[in-house]
Design a protein around this motif. Structure first.
Motif, PDB file in Angstrom:
ATOM      1  N   UNK A 132       1.088  -0.469  -6.702  1.00 41.08           N
ATOM      2  CA  UNK A 132       2.332   0.786  -6.385  1.00 41.08           C
ATOM      3  C   UNK A 132       1.487   1.817  -5.731  1.00 41.08           C
ATOM      4  N   UNK A 133       0.290   2.007  -6.199  1.00 42.93           N
ATOM      5  CA  UNK A 133      -0.439   3.363  -5.669  1.00 42.93           C
ATOM      6  C   UNK A 133      -0.745   3.117  -4.189  1.00 42.93           C
ATOM      7  N   UNK A 134      -1.353   1.740  -4.055  1.00 45.77           N
ATOM      8  CA  UNK A 134      -1.568   1.298  -2.736  1.00 45.77           C
ATOM      9  C   UNK A 134      -0.486   1.314  -1.685  1.00 45.77           C
ATOM     10  N   UNK A 135       0.749   0.911  -2.201  1.00 50.51           N
ATOM     11  CA  UNK A 135       1.866   0.888  -1.397  1.00 50.51           C
ATOM     12  C   UNK A 135       2.404   2.242  -1.058  1.00 50.51           C
ATOM     13  N   UNK A 136       2.499   3.166  -2.037  1.00 53.00           N
ATOM     14  CA  UNK A 136       2.803   4.555  -1.657  1.00 53.00           C
ATOM     15  C   UNK A 136       1.982   5.165  -0.950  1.00 53.00           C
ATOM     16  N   UNK A 145       3.815  -1.349   4.549  1.00 52.85           N
ATOM     17  CA  UNK A 145       3.006  -1.831   3.615  1.00 52.85           C
ATOM     18  C   UNK A 145       3.791  -2.976   2.972  1.00 52.85           C
ATOM     19  N   UNK A 146       3.031  -3.998   2.725  1.00 54.26           N
ATOM     20  CA  UNK A 146       3.610  -5.239   1.813  1.00 54.26           C
ATOM     21  C   UNK A 146       2.372  -5.542   0.822  1.00 54.26           C
ATOM     22  N   UNK A 147       2.736  -6.224  -0.072  1.00 53.19           N
ATOM     23  CA  UNK A 147       1.758  -6.541  -1.222  1.00 53.19           C
ATOM     24  C   UNK A 147       0.758  -7.686  -0.699  1.00 53.19           C
ATOM     25  N   UNK A 148      -0.332  -7.415  -1.057  1.00 55.17           N
ATOM     26  CA  UNK A 148      -1.473  -8.232  -0.386  1.00 55.17           C
ATOM     27  C   UNK A 148      -1.281  -9.904  -0.368  1.00 55.17           C
ATOM     28  N   UNK A 149      -0.704 -10.071  -1.607  1.00 59.60           N
ATOM     29  CA  UNK A 149      -0.304 -11.571  -1.979  1.00 59.60           C
ATOM     30  C   UNK A 149       0.795 -12.452  -1.161  1.00 59.60           C
ATOM     31  N   UNK A 150       1.464 -11.351  -0.428  1.00 62.75           N
ATOM     32  CA  UNK A 150       2.503 -11.944   0.214  1.00 62.75           C
ATOM     33  C   UNK A 150       2.436 -11.626   1.718  1.00 62.75           C
ATOM     34  N   UNK A 151       1.333 -10.976   2.153  1.00 60.90           N
ATOM     35  CA  UNK A 151       1.154 -10.589   3.646  1.00 60.90           C
ATOM     36  C   UNK A 151       0.933 -11.809   4.444  1.00 60.90           C
ATOM     37  N   UNK A 152       0.181 -12.789   4.094  1.00 59.05           N
ATOM     38  CA  UNK A 152       0.060 -13.891   4.754  1.00 59.05           C
ATOM     39  C   UNK A 152       1.434 -14.784   5.103  1.00 59.05           C
ATOM     40  N   UNK A 153       2.098 -14.857   3.955  1.00 61.75           N
ATOM     41  CA  UNK A 153       3.226 -15.591   3.895  1.00 61.75           C
ATOM     42  C   UNK A 153       4.340 -15.167   4.875  1.00 61.75           C
TER      43      UNK A 153
END
Length: 182
Positions: A132-136, A145-153
């Motif tokens: 949440x902190x990174x996204x904000x 911004x996208x969650x790191x785990x979902x960026x590649x997909x």
């Protein structure tokens, strides 16, 4: 990640913002989740001015009452939203407000579509405080911004040209035309 340039982002020539965004609206139909998200946001941004909304009409009312709102954290499936139509309506009627979608769904196609409809980012409801902190911080720095785990997909997901075309058509509607459509 790509730069997300909102009209509220005052970017200098070196790519930094002059002033951070400070007014956020948390839009979710679950009171307990709004409370938890409010506490989490305050732990990341202690000086933030926060508002809450439980459905899309109350989001619009809040944005009219507080046109200086910088960021909306918008639940994908809240009452009155009709999926991505709620995002499209916010982007059409309040183009200067960044919107981060929040959802329990982490489907790359849905995320790609949200970006096509103008979302500045996407957070899953499973995000921890660090995410949440990174996204904000990214969105408040005018970055997508996208969650790191979902960026590649999400990157592998082909954008649907009809989403971009529909988003452009919806953005061209007047608020009254949009209300008639929905």
């Amino acid at each position: 990640m790509a730069r997300y340039i909102s009209p509220n982002c005052d970017i200098t020539t070196d790519g930094t913002s002059h002033e951070p965004m400070t007014r956020l609206l948390i839009a979710d139909d679950h009171p307990l989740y709004r409370l938890a998200l409010t506490q989490a946001v305050r732990s990341v941004l202690p000086d933030v001015v926060l508002g809450e909304a439980e459905d899309l009409p109350s989001v619009h009312r809040s944005l009219v009452a507080h046109p200086d709102t910088d960021l909306v954290l918008l639940d994908l499936h809240m009452p009155g939203s009709h999926g991505l139509m709620g995002l499209a309506s916010l982007r059409a009627e309040h183009p200067g407000v960044a919107v981060v979608m929040i959802s329990a769904h982490d489907d790359p196609v849905t995320i790609r579509r949200a970006l096509a409809y103008g979302a500045a980012g996407y957070l899953t409801k499973r995000a921890d405080l660090a995410e949440l902190q990174a996204g904000l911080r990214a969105v408040l720095n005018c970055e997508e911004w996208l969650p790191p785990a979902l960026r590649e997909a999400v990157a592998r997901t082909r954008p649907d040209s009809s989403d971009s075309a529909n988003a452009a058509r919806l953005a061209s509607l007047s608020p009254q035309q949009f209300k008639v459509l929905t």
